[in-house]
Motif scaffolding. Structure first.
Motif, short mmCIF file in Angstrom:
data_model
loop_
_atom_site.label_atom_id
_atom_site.label_comp_id
_atom_site.label_asym_id
_atom_site.label_seq_id
_atom_site.Cartn_x
_atom_site.Cartn_y
_atom_site.Cartn_z
N ASP A 124 5.25 7.41 14.98
CA ASP A 124 6.70 7.01 15.27
C ASP A 124 6.82 5.68 14.89
OD1 ASP A 124 4.86 6.79 17.63
OD2 ASP A 124 6.48 6.50 18.82
N GLN A 125 5.71 4.66 15.39
CA GLN A 125 6.16 3.54 15.10
C GLN A 125 5.20 2.66 13.89
OE1 GLN A 125 5.41 1.32 19.14
NE2 GLN A 125 4.88 3.36 19.79
N ILE A 126 4.25 3.35 13.19
CA ILE A 126 3.45 2.85 12.36
C ILE A 126 3.35 3.72 11.32
CG2 ILE A 126 1.19 1.84 11.72
CD1 ILE A 126 0.37 2.15 14.56
N THR A 127 3.62 3.10 9.93
CA THR A 127 3.48 3.85 8.78
C THR A 127 2.20 3.22 7.97
OG1 THR A 127 4.70 4.41 6.63
CG2 THR A 127 5.56 2.79 7.98
N PHE A 128 1.55 4.05 7.06
CA PHE A 128 0.42 3.49 6.29
C PHE A 128 0.93 3.36 5.11
CE2 PHE A 128 -3.38 4.39 3.57
CZ PHE A 128 -4.23 3.36 4.15
N VAL A 129 0.89 2.44 4.54
CA VAL A 129 1.22 2.11 3.03
C VAL A 129 0.15 1.37 2.12
CG1 VAL A 129 3.64 1.70 3.92
CG2 VAL A 129 2.27 -0.19 3.50
N THR A 130 0.48 1.50 0.82
CA THR A 130 -0.63 1.18 -0.03
C THR A 130 -0.16 0.18 -1.21
OG1 THR A 130 -0.23 3.22 -1.06
CG2 THR A 130 -2.16 2.84 0.32
N SER A 131 1.38 -0.14 -1.05
CA SER A 131 2.11 -0.87 -2.15
C SER A 131 3.05 -1.84 -1.71
CB SER A 131 2.62 -0.03 -3.23
OG SER A 131 3.72 0.81 -2.30
N ALA A 132 3.52 -2.81 -2.26
CA ALA A 132 4.49 -3.84 -2.01
C ALA A 132 5.74 -3.03 -1.53
CB ALA A 132 4.62 -4.64 -3.26
N GLU A 133 6.11 -1.98 -2.25
CA GLU A 133 7.40 -1.34 -2.16
C GLU A 133 7.18 -0.51 -0.74
OE1 GLU A 133 10.35 -0.64 -3.20
OE2 GLU A 133 10.75 1.06 -1.98
N GLY A 134 6.01 -0.17 -0.44
CA GLY A 134 5.76 0.76 0.72
C GLY A 134 6.04 -0.37 2.15
N ILE A 135 5.58 -1.67 1.75
CA ILE A 135 6.00 -2.65 2.86
C ILE A 135 7.50 -2.71 3.13
CG2 ILE A 135 5.77 -4.97 3.51
CD1 ILE A 135 2.93 -5.11 2.07
N GLU A 136 8.21 -2.69 1.91
CA GLU A 136 9.72 -3.09 2.18
C GLU A 136 10.24 -1.87 2.77
OE1 GLU A 136 10.40 -4.15 -2.07
OE2 GLU A 136 10.67 -6.36 -1.38
N GLN A 137 9.74 -0.55 2.28
CA GLN A 137 10.44 0.65 2.86
C GLN A 137 10.06 0.78 4.15
OE1 GLN A 137 11.82 2.87 0.97
NE2 GLN A 137 11.77 4.56 2.86
N ALA A 138 9.17 0.48 4.67
CA ALA A 138 8.55 0.31 6.32
C ALA A 138 9.62 -0.66 6.94
CB ALA A 138 7.03 -0.05 6.30
N HIS A 139 9.94 -1.86 6.27
CA HIS A 139 10.55 -2.71 6.73
C HIS A 139 12.31 -2.33 6.80
CE1 HIS A 139 12.14 -6.68 7.62
NE2 HIS A 139 13.07 -6.65 6.92
N ARG A 140 12.47 -1.51 6.10
CA ARG A 140 13.95 -0.88 6.00
C ARG A 140 13.93 -0.03 7.12
NH1 ARG A 140 13.53 -1.47 0.27
NH2 ARG A 140 12.75 0.90 0.05
N GLU A 141 12.76 0.71 7.42
CA GLU A 141 12.78 1.82 8.41
C GLU A 141 12.57 1.32 9.79
OE1 GLU A 141 10.19 4.75 6.85
OE2 GLU A 141 11.46 5.35 5.05
N HIS A 142 12.42 0.03 9.90
CA HIS A 142 12.16 -0.56 11.16
C HIS A 142 10.78 -0.20 11.88
CE1 HIS A 142 15.93 -2.37 11.30
NE2 HIS A 142 16.46 -1.38 11.03
N LYS A 143 9.96 0.16 10.79
CA LYS A 143 8.48 0.47 11.23
C LYS A 143 7.50 -0.47 10.85
CE LYS A 143 8.11 5.51 11.36
NZ LYS A 143 7.36 6.74 10.55
N PHE A 144 6.50 -0.45 11.51
CA PHE A 144 5.30 -1.44 11.11
C PHE A 144 4.44 -0.71 10.26
CE2 PHE A 144 0.72 -2.29 12.42
CZ PHE A 144 0.67 -3.51 12.18
#
Ligand SMILES: [Zn+2]
Length: 443
Positions: A124-144
């Motif tokens: 609910d708070q963390i998302t596992f990402v593997t790309s620059a786009e993933g970091i931006e997407q998480a930011h938009r969703e207010h997730k770490f």
């Protein structure tokens, strides 16, 4: 051999001189002013804050630490991440080469798994990402956003197959070495130890294959920890800009693991001809920040060594093994005797790198949970990151400059590494990896 080496060295020197001209981007003009807390918050909240290095995964595995727990003796948890608006963190996958000798890969998988377990537990708070786009997407969703980087090329056990599988599991950078040299790259940690075999060129042929394969996969090449010679050799080989995930300026603190001005400029100029260059993420460890701290630490080293020897002798007499945790506790106690450097000294490193390499080439790589809390005053967890923003603003850095330092620069480099990877994968060139020898079963 002598001639070959001196030719190689002459080439590296020319490269170094070529890099030594001007910063890749000019230092910004600045007027110091005191920002209000609201202004600091505004900048902090508008930034995608990225920390490229924290050693928390060892706590997950060895101490069953959960990110929802209170900090305890550590530096990183969910509460502090939210308080400091930390947007993304590269969890460091570091395998102790002494303790895990003979099973580096096994321990690497355990640490990777532990990161993923934390993500699963707190989805609910963390998302596992593997790309620059993933970091931006998480930011938009207010997730770490949780990411992973391997610290120490020994994790691949001289196997490109393992390297590729780590990539497949989501690892997005690797320091070519930790403090130990590998069979294919030299470390600043043991470069002066004559008992350790080193290679004359800084990287062996296989080491060059590793760098190429990282470029091809889209895994950032991290030069923190490597020897100076390996650093320059890597910069000649790499097709993508490099990062230093947690390194500082040697001009301000003379640690072999810190970088000379020439090296800072070389990182800023790394990558192909059209590259916008790499990034140096500053390390918070007091022993890499402050010369005074470093000198005091060195002066008490014989006392620390004696205390460790005494502890081991005492345990042995009682028929017990001495654990790394006991040793860490002891070194931590001695480290605490030395006054913490002021936060301003860390900001001096950022300032210096901006002046030498340019505003587009500096970032944050805390080394939280890896330095036994020997950190500058007031900097104990991600919750304190806004203090860095406030200090930068007080020195006259604009909101835009702060956002670059807090994560924008790393995001740019990450994106470029991904683009280079696409280009290399589209090239129809013979696979360099075909040269890798296979272990054939004995007949
Ligand atoms: Zn490190």
């Amino acid at each position: 051999m002598r001639t070959r080496l001196s030719v190689a060295l002459a080439f590296l020197t020319v490269t170094a001189i070529a890099h030594a001209q001007t910063p890749a981007t000019p230092a910004p003009k600045m007027t110091p002013k005191s920002p209000t807390p609201a202004q600091v918050q505004q900048v902090q909240q508008s930034a995608i804050v990225i920390d490229t290095h924290a050693d928390t995964p060892q706590r997950f595995v060895d101490e069953h630490f959960d990110l929802a727990d209170p900090l305890g003796s550590g530096n990183v948890n969910l509460d502090s991440i939210h308080k400091g608006n930390l947007g993304a963190l590269f969890f460091s996958i570091w395998v102790d080469p002494g303790v895990y000798k003979g099973r580096f890969a096994g321990r690497t998988f355990d640490l990777i798994d532990a990161v993923k377990q934390q993500v699963a537990k707190h989805h609910d708070q963390i998302t596992f990402v593997t790309s620059a786009e993933g970091i931006e997407q998480a930011h938009r969703e207010h997730k770490f956003a949780a990411l992973m980087g391997i610290e120490g090329g020994h994790s691949i056990e001289d196997s490109l197959a393992l390297l590729r599988q780590y990539y497949a599991l989501g690892v997005r950078y690797m320091t070519l070495t930790w403090s130990n040299s590998t069979n294919w790259a030299d470390s600043s940690g043991d470069i002066n130890d004559a008992s350790v075999p080193h290679n004359k060129e800084g990287l062996t042929e296989f080491g060059k294959d590793v760098v190429y394969e990282m470029n091809r996969l889209g895994m950032m090449v991290d030069i923190s920890h490597v020897s100076d010679h390996t650093f320059y050799r890597t910069l000649v080989i790499t097709r993508a800009p490099v990062i230093a995930s947690h390194s500082n300026a040697r001009a301000l603190c003379d640690a072999p693991r810190n970088m000379t001005d020439d090296m800072l400029r070389a990182v800023a100029n790394s990558g192909g001809p059209n590259s916008k260059g790499g990034v140096i993420d500053v390390n918070f460890y007091s022993g890499f920040v402050s010369q005074a701290y470093r000198d005091a630490d060195k002066a008490q080293q014989p006392e620390v060594d004696k205390a460790i020897a005494d502890l081991k002798a005492k345990n042995k007499a009682e028929g017990k093994e001495t654990s790394q945790t006991e040793i860490d506790k002891l070194t931590h106690m001695y480290g605490d005797r030395i006054p913490r450097p002021p936060l301003s000294m860390l900001i001096d490193h950022i300032d210096h790198i901006v002046k030498v390499a340019g505003i587009d080439h500096v970032g944050i790589g805390s080394d939280f949970d890896g330095v036994q809390s020997q950190l500058p005053e007031g900097l104990d967890s991600p919750a304190d990151l806004p203090k860095i923003t406030a200090a930068l603003m007080a020195r006259g850095y604009s909101a835009e400059d702060c956002r670059k330092i807090l994560g924008g620069n790393l995001l740019r480099v990450f994106r470029e590494v991904e683009a280079v990877s696409k280009e290399l994968q589209a090239e129809d060139r013979p696979r360099i990896t075909d040269k890798q020898p296979f272990d054939k079963p004995q007949k």
